[in-house]
Design an enzyme around this catalytic site. Structure first.
Site: not given
Length: 405
Positions: A94-96, A99
């Site tokens: 989910a950090k895509d 970022a």
């Protein structure tokens, strides 16, 4: 008047000739239509070309992840338990989303320009760093990632393969200048000259984190669920996901319950339940051991971040999840569903079952599957490591989810 033999013959020849001519014309027309457009397969009638559906670069693959029913947990609880498959983002988590929005926001503010030698710095336990490294490479930047030295080693390896500089430091309190987040900030401030900038992503405090989940993940969940959600359950590290989803969904869904899932050693559970972050003897800077004592990576913290604080008032309750519960849940989901998840995703699923038990059968529970087990092989998924830490990892053949949750 009766037809003669000659008349019958003439009529037969006429009918036969007409049939042959009709068949020939039909065959010719069909062949023409089938071969007129060389872009189509023979035998498929097509009057126009489809509209192209092409994304722009690797960042175009981020988001719009599917919402799946977790069959084993749904059957066990009598509720519909849904997991949003964030591990299908191109960077694997989910950090895509975070970022990408952090970098995009810095570009829009004129802070970052691609292909100038600028470097993005971040302090992270892994997933955000991996996403930053991937997107930085795709958009013309370098990445410098500062991490605690006790994380699963495959995270470091993946970062290096993505071209990031990886700096490992010992785990210390946030009040220490050499704590991984503080060190990343300092590296960014002392880096660069002219157009070449050092930019500190600051995922814990940067509001681009909360905003991307409010703008994308929340609307996706609302659409995919048809607006029918009784409970939202997930853990928090930076708090951006929890706050973004709660702030978007609560005004739209009447009586929606929001539950925090918190691992051992984290203070967020106490903050939600009792409005006290931690006891004085546990405050950061007084304990020698690692601040969050858990095998779980990616969630759990002992301070309030700006991202978490935005939606904190919308969180109704919290569940504490032990390492053993998370480990067994991960192994249970592989056994029953073929679903291979990471540690924070397992914590989310344990808490989702708790929420289902509290609300009762017939409710719809939604959680996030943040990442897969592929970047947790040497810790959370290692029997040897878990045994060395005294964590019971064995799931008996006849053991059900209701036996350990």
């Amino acid at each position: 008047m009766a037809l003669t033999s000659s008349d019958h013959k003439t009529l037969f020849i006429g009918v036969l000739s007409g049939s042959v001519a009709t068949l020939a014309i039909t065959t010719a027309t069909y062949y023409y239509l089938c071969t007129k457009n060389t872009d189509t397969q023979p035998g498929i009638l097509q009057t126009s070309l489809p509209t192209p559906d092409i994304v722009e670069g690797v960042d175009g693959l981020i988001g719009n992840t599917p919402l799946m029913k977790i069959r084993s947990l749904s059957e066990a609880t009598g509720c519909t338990i849904l997991g949003k498959a964030e591990f299908l983002n191109p960077g694997g988590s989910a950090k895509d989303r975070v970022a990408l929005n952090i970098i995009r926001s810095a570009e829009e503010a004129g802070i970052l320009k691609p292909h100038t030698g600028s470097t993005i710095f971040e302090g992270t336990v892994g997933s955000t760093g991996i996403s930053i490294a991937m997107i930085a490479r795709a958009k013309g930047y370098k990445a410098w990632i500062v991490m605690p030295d006790d994380q699963a080693k495959e995270k470091y390896q993946l970062l290096e393969k993505l071209g990031a500089t990886v700096e490992k430091v010992r785990p210390v309190s946030i009040i220490d200048k050499k704590q991984f987040v503080n060190l990343a900030r300092e590296r960014a401030h002392t880096f660069g000259e002219g157009e070449t900038k050092g930019y500190f992503a600051d995922q814990f405090e940067n509001q681009a984190n909360f905003q991307i989940h409010y703008n994308t993940t929340g609307p996706e969940l609302y659409r995919q669920s048809g607006g029918k959600i009784d409970a939202l359950v997930l853990g928090a590290g930076t708090g951006g996901t929890l706050s973004g989803l709660a702030c978007y969904l609560k005004p739209l869904i009447h009586n929606l319950k929001v539950f925090l899932a918190d691992p051992s050693g984290s203070g967020l559970y106490n903050k939600i339940k009792f409005n006290v972050m931690y006891s004085p003897y546990e405050r950061e800077g007084t304990r020698r051991r690692h601040q969050v004592d858990t095998v779980v990576e990616g969630i759990g913290i002992n301070r309030l971040t700006r991202n978490f604080d935005v939606g904190r008032h919308l969180v109704d309750d919290a569940f504490r999840v032990t390492d053993e519960e998370a480990v067994k849940m991960a192994r249970y989901l592989v056994r029953e569903d073929g679903l291979f998840i990471g540690s924070s995703s397992a914590v989310n699923c344990v808490a989702a079952v708790r929420a289902a038990k509290q609300l009762g059968p017939g409710h719809v529970i939604v959680t996030l599957l943040n990442d897969s087990g592929q970047r947790h092989l040497t810790k959370f998924w290692s029997d040897e490591y878990l045994a060395s830490q005294g964590i019971n990892y064995e799931l008996k053949p006849d053991e059900t989810v209701m036996d350990f949750v």
